[in-house]
Design a protein around this motif. Structure first.
Motif, PDB file in Angstrom:
ATOM      1  N   LEU A 158      36.893  10.850  -9.972  1.00 28.83           N
ATOM      2  CA  LEU A 158      35.556  10.247 -10.079  1.00 28.83           C
ATOM      3  C   LEU A 158      34.887  10.698 -11.377  1.00 28.83           C
ATOM      4  O   LEU A 158      34.964  11.877 -11.740  1.00 28.83           O
ATOM      5  CB  LEU A 158      34.742  10.763  -8.881  1.00 28.83           C
ATOM      6  N   ASP A 159      34.247   9.776 -12.029  1.00 28.53           N
ATOM      7  CA  ASP A 159      33.519  10.161 -13.236  1.00 28.53           C
ATOM      8  C   ASP A 159      32.018  10.030 -12.987  1.00 28.53           C
ATOM      9  O   ASP A 159      31.531   8.925 -12.729  1.00 28.53           O
ATOM     10  CB  ASP A 159      33.959   9.275 -14.413  1.00 28.53           C
ATOM     11  N   ALA A 160      31.326  11.133 -13.093  1.00 25.58           N
ATOM     12  CA  ALA A 160      29.881  11.128 -12.849  1.00 25.58           C
ATOM     13  C   ALA A 160      29.166  10.181 -13.797  1.00 25.58           C
ATOM     14  O   ALA A 160      28.143   9.598 -13.458  1.00 25.58           O
ATOM     15  CB  ALA A 160      29.329  12.545 -13.009  1.00 25.58           C
ATOM     16  N   GLU A 215      23.406  23.326  -7.199  1.00 29.79           N
ATOM     17  CA  GLU A 215      23.658  24.730  -7.528  1.00 29.79           C
ATOM     18  C   GLU A 215      22.687  25.223  -8.593  1.00 29.79           C
ATOM     19  O   GLU A 215      22.041  24.428  -9.265  1.00 29.79           O
ATOM     20  CB  GLU A 215      25.077  24.870  -8.073  1.00 29.79           C
ATOM     21  N   LYS A 216      22.617  26.506  -8.732  1.00 27.61           N
ATOM     22  CA  LYS A 216      21.891  27.064  -9.866  1.00 27.61           C
ATOM     23  C   LYS A 216      22.769  26.891 -11.104  1.00 27.61           C
ATOM     24  O   LYS A 216      23.985  26.811 -10.949  1.00 27.61           O
ATOM     25  CB  LYS A 216      21.570  28.532  -9.615  1.00 27.61           C
ATOM     26  N   PRO A 217      22.296  26.856 -12.294  1.00 34.29           N
ATOM     27  CA  PRO A 217      20.892  27.009 -12.623  1.00 34.29           C
ATOM     28  C   PRO A 217      20.122  25.703 -12.414  1.00 34.29           C
ATOM     29  O   PRO A 217      20.592  24.655 -12.828  1.00 34.29           O
ATOM     30  CB  PRO A 217      20.935  27.372 -14.105  1.00 34.29           C
ATOM     31  N   GLY A 239      33.014  17.938  -8.321  1.00 29.61           N
ATOM     32  CA  GLY A 239      33.408  19.136  -9.068  1.00 29.61           C
ATOM     33  C   GLY A 239      34.391  19.935  -8.220  1.00 29.61           C
ATOM     34  O   GLY A 239      34.475  21.152  -8.320  1.00 29.61           O
ATOM     35  N   SER A 259      28.784  20.373  -7.403  1.00 28.34           N
ATOM     36  CA  SER A 259      29.332  21.605  -7.996  1.00 28.34           C
ATOM     37  C   SER A 259      29.731  21.341  -9.446  1.00 28.34           C
ATOM     38  O   SER A 259      30.882  21.531  -9.842  1.00 28.34           O
ATOM     39  CB  SER A 259      30.520  22.074  -7.153  1.00 28.34           C
ATOM     40  N   VAL A 260      28.783  20.850 -10.178  1.00 28.04           N
ATOM     41  CA  VAL A 260      28.963  20.487 -11.593  1.00 28.04           C
ATOM     42  C   VAL A 260      27.719  20.965 -12.347  1.00 28.04           C
ATOM     43  O   VAL A 260      26.735  21.376 -11.718  1.00 28.04           O
ATOM     44  CB  VAL A 260      29.084  18.952 -11.765  1.00 28.04           C
ATOM     45  N   ARG A 293      36.543  14.758 -12.226  1.00 27.85           N
ATOM     46  CA  ARG A 293      37.057  13.913 -13.304  1.00 27.85           C
ATOM     47  C   ARG A 293      38.574  14.033 -13.452  1.00 27.85           C
ATOM     48  O   ARG A 293      39.240  13.103 -13.881  1.00 27.85           O
ATOM     49  CB  ARG A 293      36.366  14.365 -14.594  1.00 27.85           C
ATOM     50  N   ARG A 329      36.719  29.042  -5.468  1.00 26.49           N
ATOM     51  CA  ARG A 329      36.450  30.437  -5.058  1.00 26.49           C
ATOM     52  C   ARG A 329      35.548  30.545  -3.841  1.00 26.49           C
ATOM     53  O   ARG A 329      35.682  31.452  -3.036  1.00 26.49           O
ATOM     54  CB  ARG A 329      35.814  31.218  -6.216  1.00 26.49           C
ATOM     55  N   THR A 384      37.435  20.432  -8.278  1.00 24.23           N
ATOM     56  CA  THR A 384      38.551  21.180  -8.863  1.00 24.23           C
ATOM     57  C   THR A 384      38.037  22.415  -9.612  1.00 24.23           C
ATOM     58  O   THR A 384      38.814  23.153 -10.197  1.00 24.23           O
ATOM     59  CB  THR A 384      39.341  20.306  -9.875  1.00 24.23           C
ATOM     60  N   GLY A 385      36.747  22.637  -9.611  1.00 23.41           N
ATOM     61  CA  GLY A 385      36.153  23.703 -10.430  1.00 23.41           C
ATOM     62  C   GLY A 385      36.234  25.078  -9.796  1.00 23.41           C
ATOM     63  O   GLY A 385      36.693  25.247  -8.650  1.00 23.41           O
ATOM     64  N   ASP A 386      35.765  26.043 -10.547  1.00 19.37           N
ATOM     65  CA  ASP A 386      35.825  27.450 -10.142  1.00 19.37           C
ATOM     66  C   ASP A 386      35.043  27.719  -8.847  1.00 19.37           C
ATOM     67  O   ASP A 386      35.544  28.360  -7.926  1.00 19.37           O
ATOM     68  CB  ASP A 386      35.248  28.273 -11.312  1.00 19.37           C
ATOM     69  N   LEU A 387      33.839  27.189  -8.778  1.00 16.43           N
ATOM     70  CA  LEU A 387      33.002  27.449  -7.595  1.00 16.43           C
ATOM     71  C   LEU A 387      33.623  26.832  -6.343  1.00 16.43           C
ATOM     72  O   LEU A 387      33.643  27.456  -5.277  1.00 16.43           O
ATOM     73  CB  LEU A 387      31.592  26.869  -7.818  1.00 16.43           C
TER      74      LEU A 387
HETATM   75  P1  NAD Z   1      33.770  24.420 -13.604  1.00 16.86           P
HETATM   76  O1  NAD Z   1      33.642  24.079 -15.050  1.00 16.86           O
HETATM   77  O2  NAD Z   1      34.844  25.359 -13.176  1.00 16.86           O
HETATM   78  O3  NAD Z   1      34.003  23.062 -12.789  1.00 16.86           O
HETATM   79  C1  NAD Z   1      33.287  21.889 -13.060  1.00 16.86           C
HETATM   80  C2  NAD Z   1      33.804  20.748 -12.198  1.00 16.86           C
HETATM   81  O4  NAD Z   1      33.077  19.576 -12.545  1.00 16.86           O
HETATM   82  C3  NAD Z   1      35.275  20.388 -12.388  1.00 16.86           C
HETATM   83  O5  NAD Z   1      35.819  20.025 -11.160  1.00 16.86           O
HETATM   84  C4  NAD Z   1      35.211  19.171 -13.314  1.00 16.86           C
HETATM   85  O6  NAD Z   1      36.323  18.293 -13.173  1.00 16.86           O
HETATM   86  C5  NAD Z   1      33.959  18.520 -12.799  1.00 16.86           C
HETATM   87  N1  NAD Z   1      33.365  17.596 -13.786  1.00 16.86           N
HETATM   88  C6  NAD Z   1      32.936  17.888 -15.037  1.00 16.86           C
HETATM   89  N2  NAD Z   1      32.439  16.762 -15.623  1.00 16.86           N
HETATM   90  C7  NAD Z   1      32.554  15.764 -14.710  1.00 16.86           C
HETATM   91  C8  NAD Z   1      32.232  14.386 -14.700  1.00 16.86           C
HETATM   92  N3  NAD Z   1      31.698  13.767 -15.772  1.00 16.86           N
HETATM   93  N4  NAD Z   1      32.481  13.681 -13.590  1.00 16.86           N
HETATM   94  C9  NAD Z   1      33.022  14.258 -12.503  1.00 16.86           C
HETATM   95  N5  NAD Z   1      33.370  15.554 -12.450  1.00 16.86           N
HETATM   96  C10 NAD Z   1      33.138  16.299 -13.543  1.00 16.86           C
HETATM   97  O7  NAD Z   1      32.336  24.899 -13.128  1.00 16.86           O
HETATM   98  P2  NAD Z   1      31.988  25.838 -11.866  1.00 16.86           P
HETATM   99  O8  NAD Z   1      32.096  27.257 -12.276  1.00 16.86           O
HETATM  100  O9  NAD Z   1      32.778  25.383 -10.696  1.00 16.86           O
HETATM  101  O10 NAD Z   1      30.438  25.543 -11.677  1.00 16.86           O
HETATM  102  C11 NAD Z   1      29.928  24.353 -11.117  1.00 16.86           C
HETATM  103  C12 NAD Z   1      28.408  24.461 -11.026  1.00 16.86           C
HETATM  104  O11 NAD Z   1      28.057  25.539 -10.174  1.00 16.86           O
HETATM  105  C13 NAD Z   1      27.723  24.766 -12.356  1.00 16.86           C
HETATM  106  O12 NAD Z   1      26.461  24.138 -12.374  1.00 16.86           O
HETATM  107  C14 NAD Z   1      27.551  26.273 -12.327  1.00 16.86           C
HETATM  108  O13 NAD Z   1      26.475  26.696 -13.121  1.00 16.86           O
HETATM  109  C15 NAD Z   1      27.253  26.483 -10.855  1.00 16.86           C
HETATM  110  N6  NAD Z   1      27.586  27.828 -10.375  1.00 16.86           N
HETATM  111  C16 NAD Z   1      28.846  28.314 -10.475  1.00 16.86           C
HETATM  112  C17 NAD Z   1      29.130  29.577  -9.983  1.00 16.86           C
HETATM  113  C18 NAD Z   1      30.529  30.151 -10.039  1.00 16.86           C
HETATM  114  O14 NAD Z   1      30.720  31.242  -9.510  1.00 16.86           O
HETATM  115  N7  NAD Z   1      31.484  29.468 -10.625  1.00 16.86           N
HETATM  116  C19 NAD Z   1      28.121  30.357  -9.401  1.00 16.86           C
HETATM  117  C20 NAD Z   1      26.836  29.823  -9.297  1.00 16.86           C
HETATM  118  C21 NAD Z   1      26.589  28.567  -9.796  1.00 16.86           C
END
Ligand code: NAD
Length: 483
Positions: free
Chosen positions: A93-95, A147-149, A17, A119-120, A51, A25, A19-22
């Motif tokens: 990568l695909d989970a 991570e939570k939840p 994950g 982080s997914v 992904r 940031r 590339t995601g927000d967590l």
């Molecule tokens: P996001 O949607 O921004 O990012 C999700 C990431 O997962 C992306 O990189 C995406 O490409 C990847 N992904 C999705 N499906 C996939 C798959 N099948 N195979 C591989 N990669 C895949 O989400 P986020 O905000 O980064 O949050 C990630 C996790 O952390 C979640 O469980 C969220 O609840 C938890 N979390 C986030 C925050 C936050 O501040 N963003 C805070 C606490 C907990």
């Protein structure tokens, strides 16, 4: 940044994950700051995996941008950034499929401690665990961070625990709650168990009540969809507030080691009485002239999800029977301020006739925005005029007490990620702890679902008036929400 850096052996950290927000940031900026502090030994590597199709060069650009935006003071160090970026690679990568797994297995170094940060969404945890094992990456050197939840109720949390346990030993699973990584939260344990002063008074004989407030001034923002499915009880109380609650209420552990600490926390949760509907208030913020209401923000005009909750909890054990704990958390409140307050009982008898006021020792553990600890003590007002008493704070706000250099400490994610690498689970939740927390939370949420909709409250307020009444009826008052 000043920090006493304990060197660690080279390690691999894989952010699934990535590339995601967590990741952008929190995780990547935290790693960069640890790199700048000299804590990423030569040969360590960070692998982003997600992904999204991209190559290492594009990912490195994304990481640079993330650090420029969220990296804090260290972002200006161009030379360090260049070296850090050189440690980073990316695997598509695909989970849920086969894409990328062989490549990932090849990229990780077999002799390194290997942490996989999930982080997914939790719906992917099982797939990830299974594939890590299938591709030979789940050996003893492997740790996973989730991570939570962690579930949305007891049943789903149990299922998640079961799924992870199929592939990993509990000692390899790090359930992260970033509140536990806060410096003051750990200091709470130092204050309680490192001083003779507090522990003898830390019980219902001397403590009138305890308050835990985690107040945010912002609304749900862009997380509306997720938040509306969880609400304050699931998003904050079940995890963050419960963890703070455990640390303040637990018995002294025999040692500061993971299982001793977590055993004591678990006992607190198990000793909690169920919360009856008359001991809980939930609310939802209204619109202002410039800001949309909760319902508008989550795009659900019928939403009955709470953005605020206040409750009174009782612990049925020898230490705490008779001392209530008042917890509250919410969004769009008057300020962003989180603190734990221990309000001691009045002195049994006042010998000062001139003084009619009530004086109480109050210990405040401030979590944000300014971390620190303040103890209110009663002294004589200086000067003539008899024994007039005033309460003054003994302020241990870290920036003042320790000086600006010492008061700069790693953020929670930095500390917790390095704990994973070091193999220290003390500040992570154990599976049975999470399940016990849900077992306490589930009936409350079931009552919400059967009961009235949440009460409206004004943005910038302290929550619905009924939350004030919840504590007033016991002859007590909430502490003012202020930073
Ligand atoms: P996001 O949607 O921004 O990012 C999700 C990431 O997962 C992306 O990189 C995406 O490409 C990847 N992904 C999705 N499906 C996939 C798959 N099948 N195979 C591989 N990669 C895949 O989400 P986020 O905000 O980064 O949050 C990630 C996790 O952390 C979640 O469980 C969220 O609840 C938890 N979390 C986030 C925050 C936050 O501040 N963003 C805070 C606490 C907990």
């Amino acid at each position: 940044m000043v920090s006493r850096t304990i060197p660690v052996d080279p390690f691999d950290l894989v952010i699934i994950g990535g590339t995601g927000d967590l990741a952008r940031r929190k995780i990547l900026p935290a790693l960069f700051r640890r790199f700048c502090a000299g804590q990423m030994g030569e040969g360590s590597q960070v692998i982003g995996a997600a992904r999204t199709e991209m190559d290492t060069s594009a990912y490195r650009t994304m990481v640079e941008e993330a650090i420029a935006e969220f990296g804090g003071d260290e972002k200006s160090s161009k030379a360090k950034l260049k070296k850090f970026i050189a440690l980073i690679s990316y695997v598509t990568l695909d989970a849920k499929g086969d894409t990328g797994w062989d490549e990932l297995a090849e990229a990780v170094k077999s002799e390194h401690v290997r942490a996989f940060y999930f982080s997914v969404g939790p719906n992917l945890f099982g797939d990830l665990a299974k594939r890590l094992q299938k591709h030979g990456m789940a050996d003893d050197l492997c740790r996973i961070v989730v991570e939570k939840p962690f579930g949305r109720d007891l049943e789903s949390a149990r299922e998640l625990n079961k799924v992870l346990a199929r592939h990993f030993d509990e000692s390899q699973i790090y359930r992260i709650d970033h509140y536990l990584g806060k410096e003051t939260v750990q200091n709470l344990m130092a204050v309680r168990f490192g001083n003779m002063l507090f522990e003898p008074l830390w019980n219902s004989q001397y403590v009138d009540h305890i308050q835990i407030t985690v107040a945010e001034s912002v609304g749900v923002g862009g997380r509306g969809g997720y938040y509306d499915r969880s609400g304050a009880m699931r998003d904050m109380v079940q995890n963050h507030l419960m963890q703070l609650f455990c640390l303040i209420a637990m018995e002294p552990p025999a040692k500061f080691d993971p299982d001793s600490v977590r055993d004591e926390k678990l006992k607190v949760i198990r000793a909690l009485d169920p919360v009856t509907p008359d001991n809980i208030v939930r609310g939802q913020y209204e619109a202002t002239e410039t800001k949309p209401s909760y319902r508008k923000q989550v795009e659900n005009r019928d939403s009955n999800t709470e953005s605020f909750v206040a409750l009174k909890a009782n612990i049925s054990n020898w230490r705490w029977a008779g001392t209530p704990f008042y917890l509250r958390t919410g969004k769009r409140l008057r300020e962003r301020a989180s603190e734990i307050t221990v309000i001691f009982k009045d002195a049994p008898h006042s010998i000062f006739e001139e003084d009619s006021g009530r004086h109480r020792n109050i210990l405040t553990i401030k979590l944000q925005p300014n971390e620190g600890i303040v103890l209110d003590v009663t002294i004589k007002e200086p000067g003539p005029g008899g024994m007039r008493l005033i309460d003054v704070p003994l302020d241990m706000t870290f920036a003042e007490a320790l000086g600006p250099d010492q008061a700069e400490f790693p953020d929670a994610y930095e500390r917790l990620i390095m704990d994973v690498i070091r193999g220290n689970q003390t500040l992570f939740m154990r599976g049975d702890e999470v399940e016990a927390a849900w077992a306490w939370t589930d009936p409350i949420i079931a009552d919400f679902e059967r009961g009235d909709p949440p009460l409206a409250y004004a943005t910038g307020s302290s929550g619905p008036d009924e939350a004030l009444a919840l504590i007033h009826r016991d002859g007590r008052a909430w502490r003012e929400i202020k930073a």
